[in-house]
Design a protein around this motif. Sequence first.
Motif, PDB file in Angstrom:
ATOM      1  N   TYR A  59       0.839  -1.203   0.000  1.00  0.00           N
ATOM      2  CA  TYR A  59       0.000   0.000   0.000  1.00  0.00           C
ATOM      3  C   TYR A  59       0.871   1.249   0.000  1.00  0.00           C
ATOM      4  O   TYR A  59       0.544   2.249  -0.643  1.00  0.00           O
ATOM      5  N   LYS A 212     -10.976  -5.757  -2.791  1.00  0.00           N
ATOM      6  CA  LYS A 212     -10.078  -5.104  -1.833  1.00  0.00           C
ATOM      7  C   LYS A 212      -9.204  -4.058  -2.517  1.00  0.00           C
ATOM      8  O   LYS A 212      -9.069  -2.925  -2.017  1.00  0.00           O
ATOM      9  N   SER A 213      -8.628  -4.408  -3.646  1.00  0.00           N
ATOM     10  CA  SER A 213      -7.786  -3.456  -4.374  1.00  0.00           C
ATOM     11  C   SER A 213      -8.599  -2.257  -4.846  1.00  0.00           C
ATOM     12  O   SER A 213      -8.158  -1.106  -4.762  1.00  0.00           O
ATOM     13  N   LEU A 216      -9.301   0.002  -1.767  1.00  0.00           N
ATOM     14  CA  LEU A 216      -8.097   0.677  -1.278  1.00  0.00           C
ATOM     15  C   LEU A 216      -7.683   1.811  -2.202  1.00  0.00           C
ATOM     16  O   LEU A 216      -7.334   2.908  -1.744  1.00  0.00           O
ATOM     17  N   THR A 220      -8.692   5.818  -1.234  1.00  0.00           N
ATOM     18  CA  THR A 220      -7.500   6.640  -0.994  1.00  0.00           C
ATOM     19  C   THR A 220      -7.486   7.849  -1.915  1.00  0.00           C
ATOM     20  O   THR A 220      -7.285   8.989  -1.468  1.00  0.00           O
TER      21      THR A 220
END
Length: 336
Positions: A59, A212-213, A216, A220
Motif C-alpha cells: 500500500y 479489496k484493491s 483501497l 485513498t
Amino acid sequence: MDNHLKIAPLEPSALDLSKDNMSRFQTASLWKARWQLINSFLPYAALWFAMDRALLISYWVMLPIAILAAGFLVRIFIIFHDCGHGSFFGSKRANNATGAIAGLLLLTPYRHWRWQHALHHGTAGDLDRRGSGDIWTLTVQEYLDSTRWRRLSYRLARNPLVLFVIAPLYVFVVHHRFAESTAPRRERRSVRWTNWALLGIAAMMSALIGLKSLLLIQLTVSALAGALGLWLFYVQHQFEGAFWARSAGWNYTDAALRGSSFYKLPRILQWFTGNIGFHHIHHLSPRIANYHLQQCHEADAFFETIKPVTLLASLKFLTFRLWDEQHNMFVSFRYL
C-alpha cells in the motif's frame, strides 16, 4: 476590535467596462477543451493501472502514485464543474456527456450536482440564504445563542480533521448517493442512474482487480482529492477580507469580486486545480471556462485591484470559525 472592515461599493463604470471585456472570454475553445480531456483523463487512467500494480507490492508503494492521481482527479473535477456551467464546450450535448462521464470518476451525479451548484452561485455570501452547497457557517451571535449540543456539533464540523479528512470522503462516497428532497425529478433520477452505473463499474472492476484493491485505491484517491477540493472551496469563500452580508445588503457582483478569493497558487498547483484560484472571475462570469480564466484576469486592469491570497497566507484561514457581523470579518473561537 478596531480593525474591522468597511465594505465600500464597487465603482460602477469600471465594473461595466470589465464586464464588456469579459464577454470576449465566454466563448468555448474546442481545441483547448479536447486537450484538457487528453492531458487529464489519460494520465488518470494510466495512474490507476500503476496503482493496481504497485498495490501488489505494498500500500505504501501505491500511496505516492495515489497522491499524483488525486491531483488529476481534482483537474477532472474542474472539467466536470465547467461542464455543469455549460462553459467547457460550446455544445450542450458535449458538456452533458462529458460531465456525466467525469461524474462517475468523481462518484458524483452530474445533473443533481449541477442543480445544487447553481444554488451556491446565487447565494454565496448571503447570510440569509446559507445552506445551499456551502460550508456550515454561523455568525458569532448565532453561536452564542445556540444550545450546548449545537455548539458542540458546530465545533466538530469546523474542526480541520473533520472538515478536510472525514467530510470529503463522506460527501463523495455517502452523501452523493442520496438526492435532496427539494431537487427536481430529473435531478433526483440522475442520482439513481449514477448509483446503478457505479454499482456496475464496481462489479466489473472487482472482477478485474479484486474488491479489496478497488476499495483501497478508490477510497485513498477520493479522500486525497476530496481533501484538496474542500480546501480550495473553503479558501475561496472563507478568507481574510471576504464579503458576507444579509440579503438586504447583498448583491451578486460584490459576492463575486469580494466574496470569492483570488487564490494565487504556484504554477504546478494552478495547473492541477484548473485555474480555479481565479475564483473571483469565475463567480462574476461562470460561462468563462477554466482555460480562459487567467487570460481574462490579466486582460483587464480592473482585476489588478483584487488582492491575491497566497498559499502561505491561506494557512491562517484554518483558524476562521465564525462570521462577526459587527466587524464584517471571520474570527476564531478565541475571539468569543
